[in-house]
Design an enzyme around this catalytic site. Structure first.
Site, PDB file in Angstrom:
ATOM      1  N   GLY A   8     -31.389 -31.386 -23.398  1.00 59.18           N
ATOM      2  CA  GLY A   8     -31.477 -29.937 -23.503  1.00 59.18           C
ATOM      3  C   GLY A   8     -31.143 -29.474 -24.911  1.00 59.18           C
ATOM      4  CB  ILE A  13     -24.979 -25.132 -24.346  1.00 62.80           C
ATOM      5  CG1 ILE A  13     -24.471 -23.800 -23.787  1.00 62.80           C
ATOM      6  CG2 ILE A  13     -23.804 -26.085 -24.556  1.00 62.80           C
ATOM      7  CD1 ILE A  13     -23.854 -23.901 -22.405  1.00 62.80           C
ATOM      8  CG  ASP A  32     -35.259 -29.510 -24.488  1.00 58.33           C
ATOM      9  OD1 ASP A  32     -35.968 -29.161 -23.508  1.00 58.33           O
ATOM     10  OD2 ASP A  32     -34.260 -28.874 -24.861  1.00 58.33           O
ATOM     11  CE1 TYR A 151     -27.200 -23.537 -13.158  1.00 59.27           C
ATOM     12  CE2 TYR A 151     -25.472 -22.005 -12.485  1.00 59.27           C
ATOM     13  CZ  TYR A 151     -26.021 -22.853 -13.427  1.00 59.27           C
ATOM     14  OH  TYR A 151     -25.387 -23.022 -14.645  1.00 59.27           O
TER      15      TYR A 151
END
Length: 257
Positions: A8, A13, A32, A151
């Site tokens: 990511g 972040i 990513d 989530y």
């Protein structure tokens, strides 16, 4: 020079963590869907295998730290695939590459949403390693207008897995501190749709109270991740460190776990 793998890494972040680490002279292998050294889809088994293969090649089979940061916050089964199964594939798949490091470290990005209500059926399916069942259960929740549980459930499962595995021979026994951060609301592309109007911001604040500093920029949790995977961190084991402006203490008061 230490070599750190960050999933990511193209935004939010992950991107901020890359910048922190590179500023202190470390090499980062970013992962990513796009704009990364390794471009793979962590929702798929093939993508996860490709991650390990490409990182192994780029690092000559040796890395110093792993940051399993990639994630989704959507009420979709894909959130389960990335947040839990993708994170575990990253951590377990790359763990052998830490063997040659004098100071191996690993960290994951969880969330203060791990303190929110979850679906135990979904959590149990994830912890059992049954991805097909977990994805099917997530789809059921979405169909039943309970997609908001997806989530939180993915982060609850990730935290439970971390607590169970951090002290084992494979991690602590191999000298690898394994921990996670639990951010509050971070202003990133992933959260921008939640912050578009004042009414939406107020509703979110009711769910995620952050009396210290309010919403944060990605560099705040990035600095904590950088410390967790740094050489200074020698004894944190299986901890979820909440960097949330006070959400944890407001929600749970004097309970420390």
């Amino acid at each position: 020079m230490r070599t750190v793998v960050i999933t990511g890494s193209a935004s939010g972040i992950g991107q901020a963590t890359r910048q922190v680490l590179e500023a202190r002279g470390e090499r980062v292998i970013g992962v990513d869907l796009h704009d990364a050294d390794v471009e793979v889809d962590l929702t798929t088994v093939a993508g996860r295998a490709d991650l390990v293969e490409q990182v192994s090649a780029l690092s000559d089979g040796r890395i110093d730290a792993i940051v399993a940061n990639a994630g989704l916050a959507l009420p979709l089964p894909a959130t389960v695939a990335v947040n839990y199964f993708g994170a575990l594939a990253t951590l377990d798949g790359l763990r052998p590459l830490l063997a040659g490091s004098p100071a191996p470290r690993a960290a994951a990005t969880s969330s203060m949403a791990s303190l929110h209500p979850c679906d135990e059926v979904l959590v149990d399916a994830m912890l059992a390693g049954d991805e097909a069942k977990a994805l099917a259960r997530a789809a059921e929740l979405v169909s039943a207008d309970q997609g908001h549980l997806v989530y939180a459930s993915s982060k609850v499962a990730l935290c439970r897995w971390l607590r169970r595995n951090a002290p084992t021979p494979e991690w602590a026994g191999a000298g690898i501190p394994l921990n996670a951060i639990g951010p509050g609301i971070v202003v990133t592309p992933m959260t921008q749709d939640l912050l578009t109007t004042e009414a939406a911001r107020e509703a979110l604040a009711a769910q995620v109270p952050m009396p210290l500093g309010g919403y944060m920029t990605p560099d705040v949790p990035a600095r904590l991740l950088a410390w967790l995977v740094g050489e200074e961190n020698t004894h944190l084991c299986g901890q979820v460190v909440f960097v949330d402006g006070g959400s944890d203490v407001v929600i749970r008061s004097d309970s420390t776990w």
